[in-house]
Design a protein around this motif. Structure first.
Motif, PDB file in Angstrom:
ATOM      1  N   GLY A 227       3.552  -6.269  -6.564  1.00 27.00           N
ATOM      2  CA  GLY A 227       2.396  -5.691  -7.088  1.00 27.00           C
ATOM      3  C   GLY A 227       2.027  -4.382  -6.624  1.00 27.00           C
ATOM      4  O   GLY A 227       1.681  -3.350  -7.604  1.00 27.00           O
ATOM      5  N   GLY A 228       2.466  -3.713  -5.443  1.00 26.91           N
ATOM      6  CA  GLY A 228       2.261  -2.456  -4.974  1.00 26.91           C
ATOM      7  C   GLY A 228       3.409  -1.564  -5.676  1.00 26.91           C
ATOM      8  O   GLY A 228       2.818  -0.540  -6.095  1.00 26.91           O
ATOM      9  N   LEU A 229       4.416  -1.931  -6.082  1.00 28.25           N
ATOM     10  CA  LEU A 229       5.507  -1.309  -6.659  1.00 28.25           C
ATOM     11  C   LEU A 229       4.827  -1.200  -8.126  1.00 28.25           C
ATOM     12  O   LEU A 229       5.166   0.165  -8.431  1.00 28.25           O
ATOM     13  CB  LEU A 229       6.823  -2.221  -6.774  1.00 28.25           C
ATOM     14  CG  LEU A 229       7.778  -1.939  -5.869  1.00 28.25           C
ATOM     15  CD1 LEU A 229       8.755  -3.054  -5.628  1.00 28.25           C
ATOM     16  CD2 LEU A 229       8.387  -0.556  -5.643  1.00 28.25           C
ATOM     17  N   ALA A 230       4.326  -1.951  -8.725  1.00 25.42           N
ATOM     18  CA  ALA A 230       3.864  -1.999 -10.144  1.00 25.42           C
ATOM     19  C   ALA A 230       3.007  -1.107 -10.421  1.00 25.42           C
ATOM     20  O   ALA A 230       2.866  -0.063 -11.181  1.00 25.42           O
ATOM     21  CB  ALA A 230       3.626  -3.442 -10.676  1.00 25.42           C
ATOM     22  N   ALA A 231       2.069  -1.036  -9.237  1.00 29.73           N
ATOM     23  CA  ALA A 231       0.856  -0.310  -9.378  1.00 29.73           C
ATOM     24  C   ALA A 231       1.015   1.292  -9.022  1.00 29.73           C
ATOM     25  O   ALA A 231       0.359   2.075  -9.597  1.00 29.73           O
ATOM     26  CB  ALA A 231      -0.399  -1.060  -8.359  1.00 29.73           C
ATOM     27  N   GLY A 232       2.052   1.420  -8.208  1.00 31.45           N
ATOM     28  CA  GLY A 232       2.480   2.781  -8.010  1.00 31.45           C
ATOM     29  C   GLY A 232       2.997   3.591  -9.103  1.00 31.45           C
ATOM     30  O   GLY A 232       2.763   4.649  -9.349  1.00 31.45           O
TER      31      GLY A 232
ATOM     32  N   ASP B 121       6.028 -11.639  -1.459  1.00 32.68           N
ATOM     33  CA  ASP B 121       6.593 -11.291  -2.553  1.00 32.68           C
ATOM     34  C   ASP B 121       5.530 -10.627  -3.635  1.00 32.68           C
ATOM     35  O   ASP B 121       5.889  -9.452  -4.288  1.00 32.68           O
ATOM     36  CB  ASP B 121       7.354 -12.419  -3.268  1.00 32.68           C
ATOM     37  CG  ASP B 121       8.671 -12.904  -2.181  1.00 32.68           C
ATOM     38  OD1 ASP B 121       8.869 -11.984  -1.176  1.00 32.68           O
ATOM     39  OD2 ASP B 121       8.799 -14.141  -2.464  1.00 32.68           O
ATOM     40  N   ILE B 122       4.559 -11.396  -3.618  1.00 31.37           N
ATOM     41  CA  ILE B 122       3.694 -10.912  -4.904  1.00 31.37           C
ATOM     42  C   ILE B 122       2.840  -9.664  -4.659  1.00 31.37           C
ATOM     43  O   ILE B 122       2.804  -8.791  -5.592  1.00 31.37           O
ATOM     44  CB  ILE B 122       2.520 -11.948  -5.144  1.00 31.37           C
ATOM     45  CG1 ILE B 122       3.362 -13.227  -5.699  1.00 31.37           C
ATOM     46  CG2 ILE B 122       1.301 -11.493  -5.881  1.00 31.37           C
ATOM     47  CD1 ILE B 122       2.362 -14.674  -5.575  1.00 31.37           C
ATOM     48  N   VAL B 123       2.436  -9.408  -3.356  1.00 32.41           N
ATOM     49  CA  VAL B 123       1.743  -8.055  -2.925  1.00 32.41           C
ATOM     50  C   VAL B 123       2.781  -6.884  -2.795  1.00 32.41           C
ATOM     51  O   VAL B 123       2.490  -5.899  -3.541  1.00 32.41           O
ATOM     52  CB  VAL B 123       1.128  -8.361  -1.670  1.00 32.41           C
ATOM     53  CG1 VAL B 123      -0.068  -9.460  -1.717  1.00 32.41           C
ATOM     54  CG2 VAL B 123       2.027  -8.522  -0.630  1.00 32.41           C
ATOM     55  N   VAL B 124       3.953  -7.163  -2.511  1.00 34.83           N
ATOM     56  CA  VAL B 124       5.054  -6.006  -2.516  1.00 34.83           C
ATOM     57  C   VAL B 124       5.404  -5.758  -3.747  1.00 34.83           C
ATOM     58  O   VAL B 124       5.328  -4.676  -4.197  1.00 34.83           O
ATOM     59  CB  VAL B 124       6.179  -6.488  -1.602  1.00 34.83           C
ATOM     60  CG1 VAL B 124       7.339  -5.692  -2.006  1.00 34.83           C
ATOM     61  CG2 VAL B 124       5.881  -6.652  -0.324  1.00 34.83           C
TER      62      VAL B 124
ATOM     63  N   VAL C 289       0.804  -1.136   0.059  1.00 35.98           N
ATOM     64  CA  VAL C 289      -0.008   0.018   0.010  1.00 35.98           C
ATOM     65  C   VAL C 289       0.908   1.187   0.053  1.00 35.98           C
ATOM     66  O   VAL C 289       0.461   2.228  -0.802  1.00 35.98           O
ATOM     67  CB  VAL C 289      -1.180   0.106   1.422  1.00 35.98           C
ATOM     68  CG1 VAL C 289      -1.802   1.265   1.106  1.00 35.98           C
ATOM     69  CG2 VAL C 289      -1.768  -1.108   1.068  1.00 35.98           C
ATOM     70  N   ALA C 290       1.919   1.155   0.880  1.00 33.82           N
ATOM     71  CA  ALA C 290       3.059   2.367   0.767  1.00 33.82           C
ATOM     72  C   ALA C 290       3.404   2.696  -0.370  1.00 33.82           C
ATOM     73  O   ALA C 290       3.523   3.710  -0.885  1.00 33.82           O
ATOM     74  CB  ALA C 290       3.795   2.287   2.093  1.00 33.82           C
TER      75      ALA C 290
ATOM     76  N   LEU D 255       3.144 -17.930   2.826  1.00 34.43           N
ATOM     77  CA  LEU D 255       2.971 -16.426   3.073  1.00 34.43           C
ATOM     78  C   LEU D 255       4.242 -15.649   2.479  1.00 34.43           C
ATOM     79  O   LEU D 255       3.824 -14.566   2.152  1.00 34.43           O
ATOM     80  CB  LEU D 255       2.622 -16.127   4.779  1.00 34.43           C
ATOM     81  CG  LEU D 255       1.388 -16.663   5.284  1.00 34.43           C
ATOM     82  CD1 LEU D 255       1.499 -16.545   6.739  1.00 34.43           C
ATOM     83  CD2 LEU D 255       0.293 -16.068   4.686  1.00 34.43           C
ATOM     84  N   ASP D 256       5.316 -16.308   2.430  1.00 36.24           N
ATOM     85  CA  ASP D 256       6.167 -15.661   1.949  1.00 36.24           C
ATOM     86  C   ASP D 256       6.240 -15.173   0.522  1.00 36.24           C
ATOM     87  O   ASP D 256       6.562 -14.090  -0.221  1.00 36.24           O
ATOM     88  CB  ASP D 256       7.560 -16.494   2.059  1.00 36.24           C
ATOM     89  CG  ASP D 256       8.352 -16.228   3.438  1.00 36.24           C
ATOM     90  OD1 ASP D 256       7.698 -15.306   4.022  1.00 36.24           O
ATOM     91  OD2 ASP D 256       9.111 -16.947   3.813  1.00 36.24           O
TER      92      ASP D 256
END
Length: 203
Positions: A105-110, A100-103, A44-45, A95-96
């Protein structure tokens, strides 16, 4: 080059955290879930850093480092409590991968570059897959290669800190964009390293 090899040397720094979690009744699985929550918040950040204010990148970096640190603590806590198990190991690894995927994903979406995000996340996931697939064919788990998960989290965290003061584009990409390029190239390269290592070991 992999920071995963340094895990045995950081054990003495884990003791205060392990003791603290043990005192409050936290289980290793609970710490694994907490680490995943840090990854979600980091994503999110990263999104806000790219779309709203770059200062969010600093918060993302801190959260990424917390995710990585808690990922070490959960195993140490399991050993301290004598509850390390195959089920806990499975939960930790699942969970790891989602972290990895969500982090990423956040970078790409940003930065709005989902193709780079796709290349980066497949490289990262394939790196981890090849590490554990070696076990499935009778070998030890493979942590080697150019960049392991600990290295990757350290690099993402460092770039997160730098992305706030170093704004703008360089060669058509922002610093987070170049981070995705790096993760894509190095991720697939490391996956291939692990594949050929395992292939050779089976011959």
């Amino acid at each position: 080059m992999t920071l995963d090899q340094l895990r045995p040397y950081v054990s003495r720094f884990l003791d205060p955290f392990v003791d603290g979690f043990d005192r409050v009744g936290m289980t290793p699985d609970g710490v694994s879930v907490l680490a995943f929550v840090m990854a979600i918040l980091a994503a999110v950040a990263f999104l806000l850093g790219g779309r709203a204010d770059p200062v969010w990148y600093v918060g993302a970096a801190v959260l990424v480092f917390l995710n990585g640190w808690l990922d070490i603590v959960d195993g140490a806590l399991a050993r301290e409590q004598g509850v390390d198990s195959a089920g806990g190991d499975l939960l930790d690894h699942v969970l790891d991968r989602y972290a990895d995927i969500v982090v990423i994903g956040g970078l790409a979406a940003g930065i709005g570059d989902y193709f780079l995000g796709f290349l980066a996340v497949t490289g990262v996931v394939m790196t981890s897959y090849l590490g554990t697939q070696a076990q499935a064919v009778g070998l030890d788990r493979v942590y080697g290669g150019l960049v392991g998960r600990a290295d990757r989290l350290a690099i993402i965290g460092i770039v997160g800190f730098l992305a706030y003061p170093i704004a703008g584009t360089y060669g058509g990409l922002t610093l987070p964009g170049w981070l995705l390029v790096f993760l894509a190239v190095v991720g697939h390269f490391t996956a291939l390293q692990r594949f050929f290592y395992s292939w050779s070991a089976l011959e």
